[in-house]
Design a protein around this motif. Sequence first.
Motif, short mmCIF file in Angstrom:
data_model
loop_
_atom_site.label_atom_id
_atom_site.label_comp_id
_atom_site.label_asym_id
_atom_site.label_seq_id
_atom_site.Cartn_x
_atom_site.Cartn_y
_atom_site.Cartn_z
N GLN A 94 15.14 46.13 16.57
CA GLN A 94 16.13 46.33 15.43
C GLN A 94 15.65 46.98 14.24
N HIS A 115 16.73 47.80 11.48
CA HIS A 115 17.47 47.49 10.51
C HIS A 115 17.07 46.01 9.78
N GLU A 116 16.69 45.27 10.96
CA GLU A 116 16.29 43.76 10.89
C GLU A 116 14.89 43.70 10.09
N ILE A 117 14.06 44.70 10.13
CA ILE A 117 12.72 44.51 9.83
C ILE A 117 12.36 45.51 8.53
N ALA A 139 13.77 38.51 12.95
CA ALA A 139 15.00 38.27 12.19
C ALA A 139 14.92 37.24 10.98
N LYS A 140 14.05 36.45 11.14
CA LYS A 140 14.05 35.15 10.45
C LYS A 140 12.81 35.25 9.52
#
Length: 366
Positions: A128, A130-132, A93-94
């Motif tokens: 997920q 949509h995060e990557i 995510a970050k």
Amino acid sequence: MATASMKRSVKQLHFGDPDEKAAAAAEIKRIAGGDLRTRRSLAELGVIPPLVSMILDSPTVSPGRKIAIEALLELANGTFTNKALMVESGLIAKLPNIFNTLDSSTQEQLADLLLSISSLANTQHSIQPHEILPFLIKILNDRDTDDEIKVKFLAALQNLSIKIETTKLIVSSGLVHVLLSFSINKRTSKEALATLSNLVLTSVGKKAIENDSMVPEIFMEIMAWEGMPQSQELVAYILMVIAHQNAKLRKKMIALGIVPLLLEVALLGSPLAQKRSLKMLQWFKDERKAKLGAHSGPQSEVFGISKALRLKGESSEECERDVRKMVKQSLDQNLKLIIRRGDLSDGCSMIKSLVFNSSSKSLPYC
């Protein structure tokens, strides 16, 4: 069972100063290189979250960040549980927030780590998309990003594209056209085509590939490559899927010269590429026979390939050169004569036998 060295390194990793943490990460990397049981034990002692924090929170120029990535690469080796813990620690995510602040060698290491973690898409562990995906798309579209990093990101995208829900996101993002552009680059071709071969198995992916302005010309160009058997095999697979129930596309492929190209691959390609090419040749032959209906009359050998196949005194290189020469001569022949070759009983006995002995026409294709 935790050793004294492991316990000391874990304590330093949690409570030490930056230099102590870097030294602890180096020791964890060394210990993690031992065996799978040790890697699992280290994860149970809680080393993954602080290592992820070292990557995300360290200053831009930090030896600790680099050694933390190397330690995580060792910890990820062979264990999906450890990879899932890295995702839970916020690495995926970050990661987009720090990637462009890193030097190229550190970026490449993180690309390796991301590729390793992307294999979670094949497991019950969640990653997920949509995060990557936006991050992957941004890097792939960045002209300044090194090709080596893009290859790793394309391979990660290939892993992610196995899931249907991810396929829909990839298609809706417009990434199909980008993947087609990568497929024509010999450095990134295999990974891009492997992702497209996953997308084409879904209705939304198949439609997006069929409707792209680069198709089928780009696939036919790749199929003509020499010395790239994997790319040739993947292209043959994609062409089989998109052309299977698309008469309009098959007609366009014929007009562009697909039949002599398939004939060349059927003679000189890898065994898998040969099998797929012969299957498509059978389709075009069957369609042509259906249009022509029953007919009689003299049939002559057009390309003289049987003569080339009988050249036993020549070296394999000379035979291949002769065959290529004869195949290229077919480019100016009309489709009727090309299809009639499949009915010859002498010169084409090898090809005819392979075609008629091929397995069923149903998908998927091996």
